[in-house]
Design an enzyme around this catalytic site. Structure first.
Site, mmCIF file in Angstrom:
data_model
loop_
_atom_site.group_PDB
_atom_site.id
_atom_site.type_symbol
_atom_site.label_atom_id
_atom_site.label_comp_id
_atom_site.label_asym_id
_atom_site.label_seq_id
_atom_site.Cartn_x
_atom_site.Cartn_y
_atom_site.Cartn_z
ATOM 1 N N GLN A 202 0.836 -1.205 0.000
ATOM 2 C CA GLN A 202 0.000 0.000 0.000
ATOM 3 C C GLN A 202 0.864 1.246 0.000
ATOM 4 O O GLN A 202 0.560 2.240 -0.677
ATOM 5 C CB GLN A 202 -0.921 -0.005 1.225
ATOM 6 C CG GLN A 202 -1.996 1.065 1.177
ATOM 7 C CD GLN A 202 -3.003 0.837 0.055
ATOM 8 O OE1 GLN A 202 -3.317 -0.301 -0.285
ATOM 9 N NE2 GLN A 202 -3.515 1.917 -0.514
ATOM 10 N N VAL A 231 -5.827 6.627 -3.872
ATOM 11 C CA VAL A 231 -5.067 5.517 -3.291
ATOM 12 C C VAL A 231 -4.894 5.820 -1.807
ATOM 13 O O VAL A 231 -4.242 6.810 -1.442
ATOM 14 C CB VAL A 231 -3.681 5.374 -3.961
ATOM 15 C CG1 VAL A 231 -2.930 4.203 -3.336
ATOM 16 C CG2 VAL A 231 -3.825 5.175 -5.460
ATOM 17 N N ALA A 232 -5.469 4.993 -0.966
ATOM 18 C CA ALA A 232 -5.449 5.268 0.470
ATOM 19 C C ALA A 232 -4.033 5.286 1.024
ATOM 20 O O ALA A 232 -3.152 4.547 0.559
ATOM 21 C CB ALA A 232 -6.279 4.225 1.211
ATOM 22 N N SER A 237 -6.273 1.687 4.264
ATOM 23 C CA SER A 237 -6.885 1.026 3.107
ATOM 24 C C SER A 237 -7.664 -0.214 3.513
ATOM 25 O O SER A 237 -7.193 -1.028 4.321
ATOM 26 C CB SER A 237 -5.802 0.625 2.096
ATOM 27 O OG SER A 237 -6.340 -0.200 1.081
ATOM 28 N N HIS A 239 -8.082 -2.646 1.679
ATOM 29 C CA HIS A 239 -7.365 -3.806 1.150
ATOM 30 C C HIS A 239 -6.447 -4.406 2.209
ATOM 31 O O HIS A 239 -6.199 -5.611 2.203
ATOM 32 C CB HIS A 239 -6.566 -3.410 -0.087
ATOM 33 C CG HIS A 239 -7.421 -3.207 -1.301
ATOM 34 N ND1 HIS A 239 -8.027 -4.249 -1.970
ATOM 35 C CD2 HIS A 239 -7.785 -2.086 -1.966
ATOM 36 C CE1 HIS A 239 -8.718 -3.781 -2.997
ATOM 37 N NE2 HIS A 239 -8.594 -2.465 -3.015
ATOM 38 N N ASP A 246 -11.129 -5.694 -5.621
ATOM 39 C CA ASP A 246 -11.314 -4.963 -6.877
ATOM 40 C C ASP A 246 -11.508 -5.982 -7.988
ATOM 41 O O ASP A 246 -10.729 -6.939 -8.099
ATOM 42 C CB ASP A 246 -10.094 -4.094 -7.196
ATOM 43 C CG ASP A 246 -9.916 -2.953 -6.207
ATOM 44 O OD1 ASP A 246 -10.878 -2.648 -5.480
ATOM 45 O OD2 ASP A 246 -8.810 -2.380 -6.167
ATOM 46 N N GLU A 289 -15.702 4.413 -6.923
ATOM 47 C CA GLU A 289 -14.969 3.230 -7.375
ATOM 48 C C GLU A 289 -15.956 2.091 -7.638
ATOM 49 O O GLU A 289 -16.236 1.283 -6.744
ATOM 50 C CB GLU A 289 -13.923 2.804 -6.342
ATOM 51 C CG GLU A 289 -12.809 3.822 -6.153
ATOM 52 C CD GLU A 289 -11.665 3.303 -5.282
ATOM 53 O OE1 GLU A 289 -11.780 2.181 -4.751
ATOM 54 O OE2 GLU A 289 -10.658 4.017 -5.147
ATOM 55 N N HIS A 292 -14.774 -1.571 -6.677
ATOM 56 C CA HIS A 292 -14.328 -1.900 -5.316
ATOM 57 C C HIS A 292 -15.514 -2.375 -4.482
ATOM 58 O O HIS A 292 -16.443 -1.609 -4.211
ATOM 59 C CB HIS A 292 -13.686 -0.661 -4.687
ATOM 60 C CG HIS A 292 -13.129 -0.893 -3.313
ATOM 61 N ND1 HIS A 292 -11.781 -0.970 -3.049
ATOM 62 C CD2 HIS A 292 -13.745 -1.041 -2.108
ATOM 63 C CE1 HIS A 292 -11.584 -1.153 -1.760
ATOM 64 N NE2 HIS A 292 -12.780 -1.203 -1.162
#
Length: 320
Positions: A202, A231-232, A237, A239, A246, A289, A292
C-alpha cells in the site's frame, strides 16, 4: 415443287422476352422476401436471450430507498436524514433509541424481497453467513486507521477467478468464490485484480501516485492530499483489512460493463456492497470506485442497500 418446299419449312416460335423478364423479376422478389423473413425470425430469436442490464438491478424493498445512482450527484446526506427518510414503514417496532429493532434471523423468501427470491444467480448464497458479526463491519478510513500489527488470516481465492494468486480474509473466501461461480453461470466473468495488500504494498502504491501527481505539476503537499482520494494512505486502506476486492478493471466505465452491471445487481445477495458510491464521496473521502466491493455480510448489505447508506452512515445508524 418449289412452292411445296416453302410450305414444309416452319419458322421457330418467337420467345416473349418481356414475359421472361417479368418472370425473373418475380422470382427475385420472392427470394428477397424469403431472405427478409428468415433474418427477421433469427433476430427475434436472439432478442429472447436474457441480457444483464440496469433494469435487472435489485431495488430496495422500501419505496423511498434507492440504489446508489451511477450518475454524478452533489447530494450529501447526514446520518440522521438518511435514517429518517429511508426507513421502511413496515419496520413498526423500534428500540429506545428510535431505530427499528434489528433481527438476527434470516428473512424467509418472499416476492417482496428481491435478495431472497430464488434464481440461478443465487446458487450457493445461502451458504454465506447471514449475520457474520461485528468483524464484517470493521471500519477503516482516513480517520480510523488500522491498529499496528493487524494481521488477518488469509486464504487464496479460487484460481479460476484469481490469475495472480491473490489472498483475502479466510472468513470471506467462500463468499467470493460462490459469487464468482454464480456470475459465471449467468455468463459473466469476474476477475479479481486486487485483494489483500500488505502495508509495504500500500505504501508503494500511494507513493507512486504522489510521484505521478508531482510530475503533473502539483506541489508535494497538494499531491499528498489528492493522492489519498484515489489511493489510500498506508494503514487506512480496506485492502489491508482483507475484506475488500477490486474486480476486472479500475476504470470509471466499469459500471457500464456486463460484469459491472451484474455486480451492482447481485453483490448484496452474497454480502457485498459498493464501498465508495458516487453520491457518498463527501462522507467516504474517496472517489467513486465501481470496481471496489466490500464484504459486510448478507444482513448488513441488504440493510445498507435498503437505507441507501455507505458504511460510515450505517455504523452511525447502528450506534457503533
Amino acid at each position: 415443287m418449289a412452292y411445296s418446299s416453302k410450305r414444309a419449312r416452319r419458322r421457330p416460335p418467337q420467345r416473349n422476352k418481356k414475359r421472361d423478364t417479368v418472370f425473373i423479376l418475380f422470382l427475385m422478389l420472392v427470394l428477397t422476401a424469403a431472405v427478409v423473413i428468415l433474418l427477421t425470425m433469427n433476430r427475434s430469436e436472439e432478442n429472447k436471450t436474457p441480457d444483464i442490464s440496469d433494469s435487472d438491478a435489485l431495488t430496495a424493498p422500501s419505496s423511498t430507498a434507492t440504489a446508489p445512482s451511477a450518475e454524478p450527484s452533489d447530494r450529501s446526506e447526514s446520518f440522521s436524514s438518511a435514517s429518517d427518510t429511508s426507513t421502511p414503514s413496515s419496520a413498526a417496532s423500534a428500540d429506545s433509541t428510535g431505530r427499528p429493532a434489528e433481527t438476527t434471523s434470516e428473512p424467509k423468501a418472499s416476492s417482496q424481497n428481491p435478495a431472497s427470491t430464488s434464481s440461478k444467480s443465487q446458487t450457493g448464497a445461502q451458504a454465506i453467513p447471514y449475520d457474520p458479526g461485528d468483524w464484517a463491519l470493521k471500519l477503516v478510513n482516513f480517520q480510523t486507521p488500522l491498529e499496528n500489527g493487524f494481521d488477518p488470516d488469509l486464504s487464496k481465492i479460487k484460481s479460476a477467478y484469481n490469475p495472480n494468486s491473490l489472498k483475502i480474509d479466510s472468513r470471506i473466501v467462500e463468499a467470493v468464490d460462490i459469487m464468482c461461480d454464480a456470475a459465471k453461470k449467468d455468463g459473466v466473468t469476474l476477475t479479481v485484480i486486487s485483494a489483500y495488500r500488505t502495508n509495504a504494498k500500500q505504501n508503494s502504491l500511494y507513493n507512486n501516485k504522489v510521484d505521478r501527481l508531482v510530475a503533473q505539476g502539483y506541489n508535494r503537499d497538494e499531491a499528498l492530499t489528492v493522492a489519498a482520494t484515489a489511493v489510500a494512505r498506508p494503514g487506512t486502506s480496506e485492502h489491508q483489512l482483507g475484506l475488500a476486492i477490486d474486480f476486472n478493471s479500475v476504470e470509471q466505465d466499469f459500471e457500464h460493463t456486463k460484469a459491472g452491471k451484474w455486480l451492482r445487481a447481485h453483490c448484496v445477495e452474497y454480502g457485498f456492497v459498493i464501498r465508495y458510491p458516487d453520491d457518498k464521496k463527501e462522507l467516504t473521502g474517496v472517489i467513486y470506485e465501481p470496481w471496489h466491493f466490500r464484504f459486510v455480510g448478507r444482513k448488513n448489505a441488504a440493510k445498507m442497500q435498503e437505507l441507501d447508506m455507505c458504511l460510515e452512515e450505517y455504523l452511525a445508524y447502528l450506534g457503533k
